[in-house]
Scaffold this motif. Structure first.
Motif, PDB file in Angstrom:
ATOM      1  N   SER A   1     -12.270  24.373   1.754  1.00 15.16           N
ATOM      2  CA  SER A   1     -13.604  24.820   1.328  1.00 15.16           C
ATOM      3  C   SER A   1     -13.758  24.708  -0.187  1.00 15.16           C
ATOM      4  O   SER A   1     -14.836  24.389  -0.691  1.00 15.16           O
ATOM      5  CB  SER A   1     -13.849  26.262   1.774  1.00 15.16           C
ATOM      6  OG  SER A   1     -12.853  27.121   1.257  1.00 15.16           O
ATOM      7  N   LYS A   2     -12.657  24.936  -0.931  1.00 19.62           N
ATOM      8  CA  LYS A   2     -12.695  24.842  -2.388  1.00 19.62           C
ATOM      9  C   LYS A   2     -13.033  23.428  -2.837  1.00 19.62           C
ATOM     10  O   LYS A   2     -13.968  23.206  -3.612  1.00 19.62           O
ATOM     11  CB  LYS A   2     -11.352  25.269  -2.963  1.00 19.62           C
ATOM     12  CG  LYS A   2     -11.237  25.101  -4.472  1.00 19.62           C
ATOM     13  CD  LYS A   2      -9.830  25.432  -4.948  1.00 19.62           C
ATOM     14  CE  LYS A   2      -9.681  25.135  -6.439  1.00 19.62           C
ATOM     15  NZ  LYS A   2      -8.298  25.416  -6.918  1.00 19.62           N
ATOM     16  N   TYR A   3     -12.268  22.449  -2.316  1.00 19.20           N
ATOM     17  CA  TYR A   3     -12.479  21.065  -2.739  1.00 19.20           C
ATOM     18  C   TYR A   3     -13.746  20.469  -2.128  1.00 19.20           C
ATOM     19  O   TYR A   3     -14.377  19.596  -2.728  1.00 19.20           O
ATOM     20  CB  TYR A   3     -11.256  20.215  -2.397  1.00 19.20           C
ATOM     21  CG  TYR A   3     -10.101  20.484  -3.327  1.00 19.20           C
ATOM     22  CD1 TYR A   3     -10.064  19.913  -4.597  1.00 19.20           C
ATOM     23  CD2 TYR A   3      -9.064  21.330  -2.956  1.00 19.20           C
ATOM     24  CE1 TYR A   3      -9.020  20.173  -5.469  1.00 19.20           C
ATOM     25  CE2 TYR A   3      -8.015  21.594  -3.821  1.00 19.20           C
ATOM     26  CZ  TYR A   3      -7.992  21.005  -5.079  1.00 19.20           C
ATOM     27  OH  TYR A   3      -6.962  21.276  -5.940  1.00 19.20           O
ATOM     28  N   ALA A   4     -14.107  20.934  -0.936  1.00 21.56           N
ATOM     29  CA  ALA A   4     -15.378  20.490  -0.350  1.00 21.56           C
ATOM     30  C   ALA A   4     -16.549  20.978  -1.192  1.00 21.56           C
ATOM     31  O   ALA A   4     -17.524  20.246  -1.418  1.00 21.56           O
ATOM     32  CB  ALA A   4     -15.500  21.003   1.082  1.00 21.56           C
ATOM     33  N   GLY A   5     -16.444  22.218  -1.685  1.00 23.54           N
ATOM     34  CA  GLY A   5     -17.484  22.747  -2.559  1.00 23.54           C
ATOM     35  C   GLY A   5     -17.568  21.987  -3.880  1.00 23.54           C
ATOM     36  O   GLY A   5     -18.668  21.713  -4.373  1.00 23.54           O
ATOM     37  N   MET A   6     -16.388  21.634  -4.423  1.00 30.66           N
ATOM     38  CA  MET A   6     -16.368  20.855  -5.664  1.00 30.66           C
ATOM     39  C   MET A   6     -17.017  19.489  -5.461  1.00 30.66           C
ATOM     40  O   MET A   6     -17.805  19.022  -6.289  1.00 30.66           O
ATOM     41  CB  MET A   6     -14.923  20.689  -6.150  1.00 30.66           C
ATOM     42  CG  MET A   6     -14.306  21.971  -6.681  1.00 30.66           C
ATOM     43  SD  MET A   6     -12.532  21.819  -7.027  1.00 30.66           S
ATOM     44  CE  MET A   6     -12.538  20.492  -8.232  1.00 30.66           C
ATOM     45  N   ALA A   7     -16.673  18.849  -4.334  1.00 32.51           N
ATOM     46  CA  ALA A   7     -17.252  17.530  -4.042  1.00 32.51           C
ATOM     47  C   ALA A   7     -18.760  17.629  -3.853  1.00 32.51           C
ATOM     48  O   ALA A   7     -19.516  16.765  -4.329  1.00 32.51           O
ATOM     49  CB  ALA A   7     -16.595  16.954  -2.787  1.00 32.51           C
ATOM     50  N   LYS A   8     -19.205  18.695  -3.192  1.00 31.42           N
ATOM     51  CA  LYS A   8     -20.631  18.888  -2.959  1.00 31.42           C
ATOM     52  C   LYS A   8     -21.375  19.079  -4.278  1.00 31.42           C
ATOM     53  O   LYS A   8     -22.469  18.523  -4.479  1.00 31.42           O
ATOM     54  CB  LYS A   8     -20.847  20.108  -2.053  1.00 31.42           C
ATOM     55  CG  LYS A   8     -22.279  20.302  -1.615  1.00 31.42           C
ATOM     56  CD  LYS A   8     -22.398  21.480  -0.658  1.00 31.42           C
ATOM     57  CE  LYS A   8     -23.835  21.679  -0.233  1.00 31.42           C
ATOM     58  NZ  LYS A   8     -23.976  22.832   0.698  1.00 31.42           N
ATOM     59  N   ARG A   9     -20.777  19.852  -5.198  1.00 32.49           N
ATOM     60  CA  ARG A   9     -21.406  20.069  -6.499  1.00 32.49           C
ATOM     61  C   ARG A   9     -21.512  18.770  -7.298  1.00 32.49           C
ATOM     62  O   ARG A   9     -22.516  18.511  -7.958  1.00 32.49           O
ATOM     63  CB  ARG A   9     -20.623  21.122  -7.290  1.00 32.49           C
ATOM     64  CG  ARG A   9     -20.833  22.546  -6.785  1.00 32.49           C
ATOM     65  CD  ARG A   9     -20.294  23.563  -7.776  1.00 32.49           C
ATOM     66  NE  ARG A   9     -18.839  23.464  -7.913  1.00 32.49           N
ATOM     67  CZ  ARG A   9     -17.986  24.129  -7.156  1.00 32.49           C
ATOM     68  NH1 ARG A   9     -18.424  24.925  -6.187  1.00 32.49           N
ATOM     69  NH2 ARG A   9     -16.683  24.005  -7.346  1.00 32.49           N
ATOM     70  N   GLU A  10     -20.442  17.950  -7.228  1.00 27.43           N
ATOM     71  CA  GLU A  10     -20.454  16.673  -7.946  1.00 27.43           C
ATOM     72  C   GLU A  10     -21.530  15.743  -7.392  1.00 27.43           C
ATOM     73  O   GLU A  10     -22.222  15.052  -8.144  1.00 27.43           O
ATOM     74  CB  GLU A  10     -19.074  16.009  -7.851  1.00 27.43           C
ATOM     75  CG  GLU A  10     -17.987  16.719  -8.634  1.00 27.43           C
ATOM     76  CD  GLU A  10     -18.276  16.755 -10.118  1.00 27.43           C
ATOM     77  OE1 GLU A  10     -18.825  15.765 -10.651  1.00 27.43           O
ATOM     78  OE2 GLU A  10     -17.973  17.784 -10.759  1.00 27.43           O
ATOM     79  N   VAL A  11     -21.657  15.724  -6.054  1.00 23.74           N
ATOM     80  CA  VAL A  11     -22.686  14.887  -5.427  1.00 23.74           C
ATOM     81  C   VAL A  11     -24.078  15.355  -5.837  1.00 23.74           C
ATOM     82  O   VAL A  11     -24.970  14.545  -6.148  1.00 23.74           O
ATOM     83  CB  VAL A  11     -22.538  14.907  -3.887  1.00 23.74           C
ATOM     84  CG1 VAL A  11     -23.734  14.245  -3.220  1.00 23.74           C
ATOM     85  CG2 VAL A  11     -21.255  14.202  -3.468  1.00 23.74           C
ATOM     86  N   ASN A  12     -24.280  16.680  -5.868  1.00 31.25           N
ATOM     87  CA  ASN A  12     -25.582  17.227  -6.281  1.00 31.25           C
ATOM     88  C   ASN A  12     -25.898  16.868  -7.733  1.00 31.25           C
ATOM     89  O   ASN A  12     -27.048  16.567  -8.079  1.00 31.25           O
ATOM     90  CB  ASN A  12     -25.588  18.747  -6.102  1.00 31.25           C
ATOM     91  CG  ASN A  12     -25.625  19.158  -4.640  1.00 31.25           C
ATOM     92  OD1 ASN A  12     -26.108  18.396  -3.799  1.00 31.25           O
ATOM     93  ND2 ASN A  12     -25.124  20.329  -4.338  1.00 31.25           N
ATOM     94  N   LYS A  13     -24.875  16.896  -8.595  1.00 33.89           N
ATOM     95  CA  LYS A  13     -25.074  16.513  -9.996  1.00 33.89           C
ATOM     96  C   LYS A  13     -25.507  15.057 -10.112  1.00 33.89           C
ATOM     97  O   LYS A  13     -26.425  14.720 -10.860  1.00 33.89           O
ATOM     98  CB  LYS A  13     -23.772  16.725 -10.784  1.00 33.89           C
ATOM     99  CG  LYS A  13     -23.450  18.174 -11.095  1.00 33.89           C
ATOM    100  CD  LYS A  13     -22.169  18.266 -11.889  1.00 33.89           C
ATOM    101  CE  LYS A  13     -21.781  19.709 -12.157  1.00 33.89           C
ATOM    102  NZ  LYS A  13     -20.495  19.801 -12.910  1.00 33.89           N
ATOM    103  N   LEU A  14     -24.818  14.191  -9.338  1.00 28.57           N
ATOM    104  CA  LEU A  14     -25.163  12.765  -9.371  1.00 28.57           C
ATOM    105  C   LEU A  14     -26.587  12.527  -8.885  1.00 28.57           C
ATOM    106  O   LEU A  14     -27.325  11.717  -9.444  1.00 28.57           O
ATOM    107  CB  LEU A  14     -24.167  11.968  -8.520  1.00 28.57           C
ATOM    108  CG  LEU A  14     -22.732  11.882  -9.059  1.00 28.57           C
ATOM    109  CD1 LEU A  14     -21.818  11.227  -8.036  1.00 28.57           C
ATOM    110  CD2 LEU A  14     -22.711  11.087 -10.361  1.00 28.57           C
TER     111      LEU A  14
END
Length: 203
Positions: A181-194
């Motif tokens: 969940s930690k790394y999935a959340g990080m990936a989701k935040r990065e995608v949202n930023k992009l």
């Protein structure tokens, strides 16, 4: 609606009770395996990977044929099915089960039933998708299988199997400790930023 939910809950409880009865002889082994898979001790993950690595190294060294490998695997399953229910109570002492252990065993069986239901539901949805959108189904299956075939061609079969088994065994512990969940959340935040950056550029 409530009646349907009650029926589903009752059916789930009945299936769980049936599975508990079937796996009763394996109860002690299942609880120990559950502790290992959930990383209750910090040395469980490296020990588990070490055992898996040793098994796959032995398979690589012996290089058995497919028929021999399948025969040995099924033979080990048959031996385990015969010996475990007879030996487990003597080794672990089933009479010493606590309420907490019984509750955990019930939760494991319930999760297994839910997983089985999920797989069956996914399978049914796949056939529904086939009936409703046959062209989309055909293209999706064709592309997916082509990608899998390409991966299988690029990576050694035994090494690929080793990676799949290792990931499968590590998944419960990764999930329990919140790593996924930690790394999935990080990936989701990065995608949202992009996506936000792309929207700003388009403006």
């Amino acid at each position: 609606m409530a009646e349907g939910d009650n029926r589903s809950t009752n059916q789930l409880a009945a299936e769980t009770a049936s599975l508990e009865e079937q796996l009763q002889g394996w109860g002690e082994v299942i609880l120990v395996t559950d502790k290992i898979l959930r990383w209750e001790k910090p040395w469980f993950p490296p020990a588990m990977i070490a055992v898996v690595s040793f098994i796959f190294l032995m398979i690589y060294y012996l290089d058995p044929s497919v028929l021999s490998g399948v025969s040995c695997f099924v033979m080990l399953l048959c031996l385990a099915d015969y010996l475990v229910p007879a030996l487990a109570p003597r080794i672990f002492g089933s009479s010493k089960w606590t309420t907490e252990q019984q509750q955990r065993f019930h939760e494991i069986c319930s999760n297994l039933v839910k997983t089985r239901r999920g797989i069956v539901g996914w399978w049914k949805r796949l056939f529904t998708f086939k009936e409703e959108k046959p062209k989309m189904y055909f293209m999706t299956m064709l592309c997916s299988l082509a990608v899998i075939a390409w991966i299988g061609q690029q990576v050694h079969n035994l090494f690929l199997t080793y990676l799949i088994v290792s990931c499968f065994l590590l998944f419960p512990g990764l999930n329990k400790h919140g790593i996924i969940s930690k790394y999935a959340g990080m990936a989701k935040r990065e995608v949202n930023k992009l996506l936000k950056q792309k929207e700003k550029k388009n403006e």
